[in-house]
Enzyme design. Sequence first.
Site, PDB file in Angstrom:
ATOM      1  N   CYS A   4      37.313  43.665  41.477  1.00 10.16           N
ATOM      2  CA  CYS A   4      36.411  44.256  40.317  1.00 10.16           C
ATOM      3  C   CYS A   4      35.905  42.907  39.453  1.00 10.16           C
ATOM      4  O   CYS A   4      35.145  43.030  38.344  1.00 10.16           O
ATOM      5  CB  CYS A   4      37.619  45.059  39.335  1.00 10.16           C
ATOM      6  SG  CYS A   4      38.220  46.202  40.211  1.00 10.16           S
ATOM      7  N   ASP A   5      35.839  41.731  40.097  1.00 10.25           N
ATOM      8  CA  ASP A   5      35.136  40.494  39.436  1.00 10.25           C
ATOM      9  C   ASP A   5      34.691  39.631  40.392  1.00 10.25           C
ATOM     10  O   ASP A   5      35.025  38.511  40.481  1.00 10.25           O
ATOM     11  CB  ASP A   5      36.284  39.760  38.698  1.00 10.25           C
ATOM     12  CG  ASP A   5      35.652  38.768  37.679  1.00 10.25           C
ATOM     13  OD1 ASP A   5      34.597  39.133  37.152  1.00 10.25           O
ATOM     14  OD2 ASP A   5      36.484  37.932  37.106  1.00 10.25           O
ATOM     15  N   PRO A   6      33.710  40.346  41.319  1.00  8.16           N
ATOM     16  CA  PRO A   6      33.298  39.778  42.280  1.00  8.16           C
ATOM     17  C   PRO A   6      32.140  38.703  42.126  1.00  8.16           C
ATOM     18  O   PRO A   6      31.110  38.719  42.956  1.00  8.16           O
ATOM     19  CB  PRO A   6      32.756  40.842  43.346  1.00  8.16           C
ATOM     20  CG  PRO A   6      32.258  41.646  42.238  1.00  8.16           C
ATOM     21  CD  PRO A   6      33.185  41.746  41.303  1.00  8.16           C
ATOM     22  N   ASN A  10      34.793  33.610  42.344  1.00  4.28           N
ATOM     23  CA  ASN A  10      35.978  34.288  42.843  1.00  4.28           C
ATOM     24  C   ASN A  10      35.992  34.574  44.282  1.00  4.28           C
ATOM     25  O   ASN A  10      36.887  34.778  44.983  1.00  4.28           O
ATOM     26  CB  ASN A  10      36.177  35.615  42.074  1.00  4.28           C
ATOM     27  CG  ASN A  10      36.725  35.247  40.784  1.00  4.28           C
ATOM     28  OD1 ASN A  10      37.013  34.233  40.443  1.00  4.28           O
ATOM     29  ND2 ASN A  10      36.513  36.500  39.958  1.00  4.28           N
TER      30      ASN A  10
END
Length: 139
Positions: A4-6, A10
Amino acid sequence: VLHCDPHPGNLLRTAEGKLCILDWGLVTTISPDLQLTLIEHVAHLTAEDYAKVPNDLVRLGFVPEGGETDIESSGVVDYLTFVYSTWNSGGGASKLDVPALLARVQELTAETENGLFQIPPYFAYIAKSFSVLEGIGLS
């Protein structure tokens, strides 16, 4: 698994061309049934088949079973139809006042009898993921 934090900080591409996830802090699992329901919901939105939205909302966990008629009369479907059609017309969230949108969704949640319309916990992860991807795509 849904990351959910692509953002690029990351994720890393290895020399072999594989994806390496560096930060697993914001991930969730979406069941195959829910994945299919989400795809069907997006298909209904893309085809502007808004009559199927109330049933979609039940299947996605936004509305309890049997609440389809009540959710239509509450204004939730009309508001979501406006949001979806605006978003679908291109430009993403830049065409929407996102803080006002979120405030209105919270109002609709509070206004529906017995909290009929609810935001399922998994959806916060999906919204976060889409907002990150959209920000990357629009930059």
